[in-house]
Motif scaffolding. Structure first.
Motif, PDB file in Angstrom:
ATOM      1  N   LYS A 151       0.817  -1.218   0.000  1.00 10.10           N
ATOM      2  CA  LYS A 151       0.000   0.000   0.000  1.00 10.10           C
ATOM      3  C   LYS A 151       0.848   1.264   0.000  1.00 10.10           C
ATOM      4  O   LYS A 151       0.338   2.364  -0.242  1.00 10.10           O
ATOM      5  N   TRP A 152       2.153   1.118   0.271  1.00 12.96           N
ATOM      6  CA  TRP A 152       3.043   2.277   0.309  1.00 12.96           C
ATOM      7  C   TRP A 152       3.561   2.652  -1.082  1.00 12.96           C
ATOM      8  O   TRP A 152       4.318   3.628  -1.205  1.00 12.96           O
ATOM      9  N   LEU A 153       3.188   1.919  -2.099  1.00 10.04           N
ATOM     10  CA  LEU A 153       3.631   2.222  -3.458  1.00 10.04           C
ATOM     11  C   LEU A 153       2.679   3.223  -4.100  1.00 10.04           C
ATOM     12  O   LEU A 153       1.517   2.909  -4.368  1.00 10.04           O
ATOM     13  N   PRO A 154       3.138   4.438  -4.375  1.00  9.78           N
ATOM     14  CA  PRO A 154       2.258   5.412  -5.032  1.00  9.78           C
ATOM     15  C   PRO A 154       2.002   5.023  -6.488  1.00  9.78           C
ATOM     16  O   PRO A 154       2.863   4.438  -7.152  1.00  9.78           O
ATOM     17  N   ASP A 155       0.830   5.380  -6.959  1.00  2.82           N
ATOM     18  CA  ASP A 155       0.546   5.256  -8.390  1.00  2.82           C
ATOM     19  C   ASP A 155       1.158   6.418  -9.158  1.00  2.82           C
ATOM     20  O   ASP A 155       1.444   6.302 -10.351  1.00  2.82           O
ATOM     21  N   GLU A 156       1.330   7.528  -8.467  1.00  2.00           N
ATOM     22  CA  GLU A 156       1.982   8.696  -9.059  1.00  2.00           C
ATOM     23  C   GLU A 156       2.658   9.482  -7.939  1.00  2.00           C
ATOM     24  O   GLU A 156       2.213   9.466  -6.791  1.00  2.00           O
ATOM     25  N   PHE A 157       3.757  10.169  -8.276  1.00  2.00           N
ATOM     26  CA  PHE A 157       4.618  10.790  -7.268  1.00  2.00           C
ATOM     27  C   PHE A 157       4.853  12.249  -7.635  1.00  2.00           C
ATOM     28  O   PHE A 157       5.088  12.577  -8.811  1.00  2.00           O
ATOM     29  N   TYR A 158       4.831  13.139  -6.641  1.00  2.00           N
ATOM     30  CA  TYR A 158       5.080  14.560  -6.864  1.00  2.00           C
ATOM     31  C   TYR A 158       6.113  15.072  -5.858  1.00  2.00           C
ATOM     32  O   TYR A 158       6.249  14.544  -4.745  1.00  2.00           O
ATOM     33  N   GLY A 159       6.828  16.102  -6.255  1.00  4.38           N
ATOM     34  CA  GLY A 159       7.798  16.719  -5.370  1.00  4.38           C
ATOM     35  C   GLY A 159       8.205  18.068  -5.922  1.00  4.38           C
ATOM     36  O   GLY A 159       8.083  18.323  -7.126  1.00  4.38           O
ATOM     37  N   LEU A 160       8.708  18.948  -5.048  1.00  9.19           N
ATOM     38  CA  LEU A 160       9.108  20.282  -5.499  1.00  9.19           C
ATOM     39  C   LEU A 160      10.567  20.551  -5.175  1.00  9.19           C
ATOM     40  O   LEU A 160      11.197  19.867  -4.378  1.00  9.19           O
ATOM     41  N   HIS A 161      11.083  21.586  -5.816  1.00 11.64           N
ATOM     42  CA  HIS A 161      12.374  22.168  -5.459  1.00 11.64           C
ATOM     43  C   HIS A 161      12.224  23.673  -5.473  1.00 11.64           C
ATOM     44  O   HIS A 161      11.594  24.227  -6.372  1.00 11.64           O
ATOM     45  N   ASP A 162      12.788  24.342  -4.467  1.00 12.63           N
ATOM     46  CA  ASP A 162      12.683  25.791  -4.438  1.00 12.63           C
ATOM     47  C   ASP A 162      13.574  26.420  -5.507  1.00 12.63           C
ATOM     48  O   ASP A 162      14.577  25.847  -5.915  1.00 12.63           O
ATOM     49  N   ASN A 163      13.170  27.611  -5.964  1.00  9.54           N
ATOM     50  CA  ASN A 163      13.878  28.314  -7.033  1.00  9.54           C
ATOM     51  C   ASN A 163      13.997  29.790  -6.652  1.00  9.54           C
ATOM     52  O   ASN A 163      12.989  30.509  -6.628  1.00  9.54           O
ATOM     53  N   PRO A 164      15.209  30.259  -6.367  1.00  7.55           N
ATOM     54  CA  PRO A 164      15.369  31.662  -5.937  1.00  7.55           C
ATOM     55  C   PRO A 164      15.105  32.684  -7.035  1.00  7.55           C
ATOM     56  O   PRO A 164      14.984  33.881  -6.753  1.00  7.55           O
ATOM     57  N   HIS A 165      14.990  32.225  -8.284  1.00  8.51           N
ATOM     58  CA  HIS A 165      14.807  33.152  -9.398  1.00  8.51           C
ATOM     59  C   HIS A 165      13.372  33.223  -9.898  1.00  8.51           C
ATOM     60  O   HIS A 165      13.109  33.815 -10.941  1.00  8.51           O
ATOM     61  N   LEU A 166      12.446  32.628  -9.133  1.00  6.17           N
ATOM     62  CA  LEU A 166      11.019  32.763  -9.432  1.00  6.17           C
ATOM     63  C   LEU A 166      10.348  33.551  -8.311  1.00  6.17           C
ATOM     64  O   LEU A 166      10.821  33.533  -7.161  1.00  6.17           O
ATOM     65  N   PRO A 167       9.246  34.236  -8.602  1.00  5.35           N
ATOM     66  CA  PRO A 167       8.545  35.002  -7.557  1.00  5.35           C
ATOM     67  C   PRO A 167       8.127  34.096  -6.395  1.00  5.35           C
ATOM     68  O   PRO A 167       7.841  32.907  -6.584  1.00  5.35           O
ATOM     69  N   ALA A 168       8.061  34.664  -5.207  1.00  5.34           N
ATOM     70  CA  ALA A 168       7.717  33.889  -4.014  1.00  5.34           C
ATOM     71  C   ALA A 168       6.349  33.230  -4.171  1.00  5.34           C
ATOM     72  O   ALA A 168       5.351  33.907  -4.423  1.00  5.34           O
ATOM     73  N   GLY A 169       6.325  31.921  -4.050  1.00  2.00           N
ATOM     74  CA  GLY A 169       5.085  31.167  -4.130  1.00  2.00           C
ATOM     75  C   GLY A 169       4.687  30.738  -5.520  1.00  2.00           C
ATOM     76  O   GLY A 169       3.738  29.966  -5.676  1.00  2.00           O
ATOM     77  N   ALA A 170       5.383  31.225  -6.551  1.00  2.00           N
ATOM     78  CA  ALA A 170       5.064  30.815  -7.918  1.00  2.00           C
ATOM     79  C   ALA A 170       5.408  29.350  -8.127  1.00  2.00           C
ATOM     80  O   ALA A 170       6.338  28.819  -7.507  1.00  2.00           O
TER      81      ALA A 170
END
Length: 386
Positions: A151-170
């Motif tokens: 049950k711990w195997l996702p069908d789909e996976f998401y993740g982020l990385h911060d980017n100092p050159h994009l507007p805050a929260g974009a």
């Protein structure tokens, strides 16, 4: 605990920033995350630890009417960087800093997890708090240890990385490759040392190393399609002991970057050919080693990423920016080679700095905005029953 407030989220981020830990040593970070998660509504939560990867955490949220399991990953380690921000909550661990913004990553993940602990999702959710992204490929280690079975195997996976050159929260994303794959390369050249006045009696590996490095510069310029691109950087060269002794050995250390695995394999093949040629030309032994580990290109799944971008463009709470691929590496690429998914950027608006810099200072206003956008997307995704 009820829903986390913006002030509580900022306090969490600042605590994490003050106490950064290196790959596979994130023990206090793990404990803080665990203690925080245990204050959330536990009705639909299940927390799992990995004995062979003791700083990792997995959290399962049971859906009310599950059709799939959606995974969300955050990395938790820091870098061996001495902080120079001057912030009142600067790192208290000498020579270690969250210079890649993983403190923001973790805080956003906790905010999303907290929301769904209070608002049961339709689909099952799995949150993965991953150690050792910066080195030692913690994602690959966790996968190979069976962290995502059953049950711990996702069908789909998401993740982020911060980017100092994009507007805050974009939110930034693109179809195809977001981050390059990376491969470490080490080259040892072995000849024969001797007196500087008698070069004919020695075999100079400084000269051989220089020839090797010079020839390697032609790989990108003459063996790679300019539209596709690639990078080879040698950042370290060691040879010799004193000025009047010919060096019998040299060692070169560097990194390869490519936007596709095929490109990395092409560059590796050309490096091997050049190494063989230099060995023959100089009568030397040239040993070349490669280590990619889990740092494969971050290649976003086309169907899932199309949905993600379409949502982000129409969501009134999200400022979406279509981004170019980056030559930075990320071991989420390994997980995306096993499980379909999408990685995206979160803007943190620090354009005078860059990732891994000792002065990186993300805007904290990005945290609540990022949580809002991700929660909105995950709720939207659960309305789709296919």
């Amino acid at each position: 605990m009820a829903q986390l407030t913006t002030e509580q989220l900022i306090d969490i981020r600042r605590h994490l920033h003050e106490y950064p830990e290196l790959a596979m040593h994130e023990f206090k970070t793990h404990d803080f995350l665990l203690n925080t998660i245990q204050t959330f509504n536990q009705q639909n939560l299940e927390i799992r630890e990995l004995p062979d990867l003791p700083t990792a955490l997995l959290v399962y949220i049971q859906g009310s009417d599950p059709k799939r399991t959606i995974g969300y990953r955050t990395d938790i380690d820091a870098l061996p960087v001495t902080e120079e921000t001057g912030l009142p909550f600067s790192s208290k661990n000498t020579g270690i800093m969250h210079a890649c913004g993983h403190d923001v990553h973790m805080t956003v993940a906790l905010g999303v997890l907290n929301w769904f602990s209070e608002h049961q999702p339709k689909d099952n959710l799995v949150f993965f708090f991953q150690p050792a992204e910066e080195s030692e490929n913690g994602g690959k280690v966790a996968y190979e240890q069976g962290a995502f079975k059953g049950k711990w195997l996702p069908d789909e996976f998401y993740g982020l990385h911060d980017n100092p050159h994009l507007p805050a929260g974009a939110i930034g994303c693109r179809m195809g490759t977001l981050f390059a794959g990376t491969t470490e390369v080490n080259v040892d050249l072995i000849g024969k040392s001797g007196h500087a006045a008698y070069p004919q009696a020695a075999n100079d590996m400084v000269v051989a190393a220089a020839e090797f490095i010079g020839q390697v510069q032609t790989i990108i310029s003459r063996s790679v399609d300019p539209i596709e691109g690639g990078v080879i950087t040698f950042g370290k060269l060691d040879a010799g002991t004193i000025r009047n002794v010919i060096a019998g050995q040299a060692r070169i250390e560097g990194t390869i970057r490519g936007l596709t695995q095929k490109m990395i394999e092409h560059i590796v093949a050309r490096l091997k050919q050049i190494a063989n040629g230099v060995a023959i030309s100089y009568g030397a032994q040239v040993n070349i080693q490669f280590n990619q580990g889990g740092y494969l290109p971050v290649e976003n799944n086309l169907a899932l990423t199309k949905r993600f971008i379409e949502f982000a463009k129409q969501d009134p709470a999200t400022e979406f920016v279509e981004t170019e691929p980056a030559m930075t590496g990320e071991d989420f690429g390994y997980l995306l080679s096993k499980i379909p998914g999408t990685m995206f950027w979160l803007g943190v608006d620090d354009p005078k700095s860059q990732l891994h810099a000792s002065t990186l200072n993300p805007k904290e206003s990005s945290i609540a905005k990022g949580i809002h956008s991700i929660v909105d997307f995950l709720e939207y995704r659960q309305q789709e029953r296919n």
